[in-house]
Design an enzyme around this catalytic site. Structure first.
Site, PDB file in Angstrom:
ATOM      1  CD  GLU A   1      -2.775  -1.308   2.396  1.00 41.64           C
ATOM      2  OE1 GLU A   1      -2.431  -0.648   3.387  1.00 41.64           O
ATOM      3  OE2 GLU A   1      -3.737  -2.098   2.396  1.00 41.64           O
TER       4      GLU A   1
ATOM      5  N   PRO B   1      11.259 -14.078   1.132  1.00 43.97           N
ATOM      6  CG  PRO B   1      12.021 -14.380   3.314  1.00 43.97           C
ATOM      7  CD  PRO B   1      12.494 -14.339   1.887  1.00 43.97           C
ATOM      8  NE  ARG B   2       4.018  -8.719   1.890  1.00 42.53           N
ATOM      9  CZ  ARG B   2       4.280  -7.698   2.690  1.00 42.53           C
ATOM     10  NH1 ARG B   2       5.434  -7.651   3.345  1.00 42.53           N
ATOM     11  NH2 ARG B   2       3.420  -6.723   2.861  1.00 42.53           N
TER      12      ARG B   2
ATOM     13  N   GLY C   1      13.565  -3.797   1.406  1.00 45.90           N
ATOM     14  CA  GLY C   1      13.693  -2.734   0.413  1.00 45.90           C
ATOM     15  C   GLY C   1      14.616  -3.053  -0.742  1.00 45.90           C
TER      16      GLY C   1
ATOM     17  N   PRO D   1       1.817  -8.552  -8.695  1.00 50.60           N
ATOM     18  CG  PRO D   1       0.439  -9.316 -10.447  1.00 50.60           C
ATOM     19  CD  PRO D   1       0.389  -8.642  -9.076  1.00 50.60           C
ATOM     20  CG  LEU D   2       1.010  -4.461 -11.501  1.00 51.19           C
ATOM     21  CD1 LEU D   2       0.290  -3.181 -11.096  1.00 51.19           C
ATOM     22  CD2 LEU D   2       0.871  -4.697 -12.996  1.00 51.19           C
ATOM     23  CD  GLU D   3       7.433  -3.865  -6.416  1.00 48.25           C
ATOM     24  OE1 GLU D   3       8.044  -4.880  -5.983  1.00 48.25           O
ATOM     25  OE2 GLU D   3       7.287  -2.838  -5.751  1.00 48.25           O
TER      26      GLU D   3
END
Length: 439
Positions: A68, A270-271, A312, A338-340
């Site tokens: 976000e 990992p997230r 980051g 998935p845009l990145e």
């Protein structure tokens, strides 16, 4: 739920918040020891400011998580160009680090206060925002009611609502109307999201598309990128990014199955980086050689897994591969953005549980830029095929970048929708220096 019960529920929520307030300190201390709170800035979660409030118009923007926050960055920069001060709150240590790296002193960053009366009242009284802009889907009752009581416009941008959340709110329709009806404006990601917000009592509701399509590709340290490319050499690579529990084990299994044929390096990001120790232990138990980014380990010919456990640096990991599986979609639920990977030149693979990014995946799949898989076996076959088929991989990459280009434009629509609220603030901000000079 009747209107009377809805009012009673909101009253009960506020009263419970007052009664539980003495426990807020111990709760935050517990989270701090779990690594989920910043020990040096814990008081911000109780509404105590750690920065001065600047003179002039100020917009409070809130982004709960990293995704976000990324979506809001172009909009926040646009507000800054209009001379409006921006106070940005986030809810996680990871997102705070992202704000520091990507925005620096362009915004004032604070951790969002917990949704209890005293912290939120203290926070709003100090900062006195002229408007509040929130991203995507979170609804916090005390915050909503306190802002409404002070007649501060509440605007939701890049708004979406999941199937599960919509069903839950529909079962409490009067409660939903009491909260969503306080919104001054909702700018939704899709027609379906817009329809759902209207059904829940929000008005007016506009559609912009996804702000994430207007974000810049995540940056990276070019010297570090070149170092890792040299260490990888001619080896093929694929990445499993934004993974949740269970998906790292799946990636490890795929690596072992394909290693003898493809000799690839597998990158796992990992997230939640705080799970890295447990993930490394699991990988080593399977006989895999692990290099960790946080330790600055070199990538050798023997390295099986490059564990991206830093914050980051997604731009670095994605630039090291052309095939990316996006997690929270096989063992998790809802999917991740998935845009990145698409904008950075990766063929995108994902599980089928992508409800939170339904429209984005629909566009990518329709263009041939992404492929959804049912299970780990199907994912392994897709990884093997793309690693060995340069033409197919290149076609998916080109289609992804074309799709991202076509999806741009949400920022301009959002800014136009916000003009009735931000234009007066811009005028006020630009008049202030002249007014001060005249005194």
């Amino acid at each position: 739920m009747s209107r009377g019960l809805a009012r009673l529920a909101l009253t009960g929520y506020r009263v419970a918040g007052i009664l539980l307030y003495p426990l807020a300190g111990p709760y935050l201390t517990y989270r701090m020891f779990k690594g989920k709170e910043d020990r040096h800035r814990r008081s911000e979660r109780l509404g105590h400011a750690s920065a001065p409030r600047p003179r002039g118009p100020l917009v409070w923007a809130h982004a709960a998580s990293v995704g976000e926050t990324m979506a809001l960055i172009p909009l926040l920069r646009e507000l800054g160009r209009r001379d409006i001060h921006v106070l940005l709150t986030t809810g996680t240590v990871t997102s705070a680090e992202l704000v520091k790296n990507r925005l620096g002193d362009q915004v004032i960053h604070q951790y969002v206060p917990i949704d209890l009366k005293f912290p939120m009242k203290r926070f709003i009284s100090y900062w006195q925002p002229d408007a509040c802009i929130t991203a995507e889907s979170e609804i916090w009752p005390t915050t909503v009611m306190e802002l409404a009581r002070r007649r501060i416009p509440q605007i939701r941008v890049n708004a979406r609502i999941s199937d599960r959340s919509f069903a839950r709110w529909r079962n409490n329709d009067n409660l939903a109307e009491a909260l969503f009806g306080k919104m001054a404006l909702v700018v939704a990601q899709s027609d379906l999201d817009a329809e759902r917000f209207r059904d829940l009592g929000a008005w007016p509701v506009l559609v912009s598309g996804n702000l994430k399509g207007d974000t810049d590709p995540p940056p990276c340290d070019l010297a570090l990128l070149e170092r890792y490319r040299q260490e990888i050499g001619e080896r093929k690579t694929w990445a499993a990014i934004s993974t949740f529990e269970g998906e790292e084990k799946a990636a490890a299994g795929i690596h072992k199955a394909l290693k003898s044929r493809d000799g690839q390096l597998t990158i796992i990001v990992p997230r939640h980086p705080d799970r890295a120790d447990a993930i490394e232990e699991m990988l080593k138990a399977q006989g895999l050689v692990v290099a960790r980014r946080s330790r600055n380990d070199p990538l050798t010919a023997e390295t099986d897994i490059f564990l991206g456990d830093s914050i980051g640096e997604m731009g670095l990991y994605l630039r090291l591969t052309e095939v990316a599986f996006v997690g929270r979609s096989l063992t998790g639920e809802g999917g991740q953005n998935p845009l990145e990977p698409a904008m950075l030149g990766c063929a995108v693979l994902s599980g089928s549980n992508v409800q939170n990014f339904r429209d984005v995946y629909s566009n990518l799949v329709r263009k041939g830029a992404a492929r959804l898989v049912r299970d780990v076996e199907m994912l392994a076959k897709a990884v093997h095929y793309l690693l060995g088929n340069d033409l197919a991989r290149r076609k998916m990459i080109d289609a992804g970048q074309e799709t991202v280009t076509e999806m741009r434009g949400a920022l301009s629509v959002t800014v136009k929708a916000l003009e009735p609220y931000i234009n007066p603030l811009t005028v006020s901000a630009r008049l202030q220096p002249r007014a001060a000079a005249a005194q």
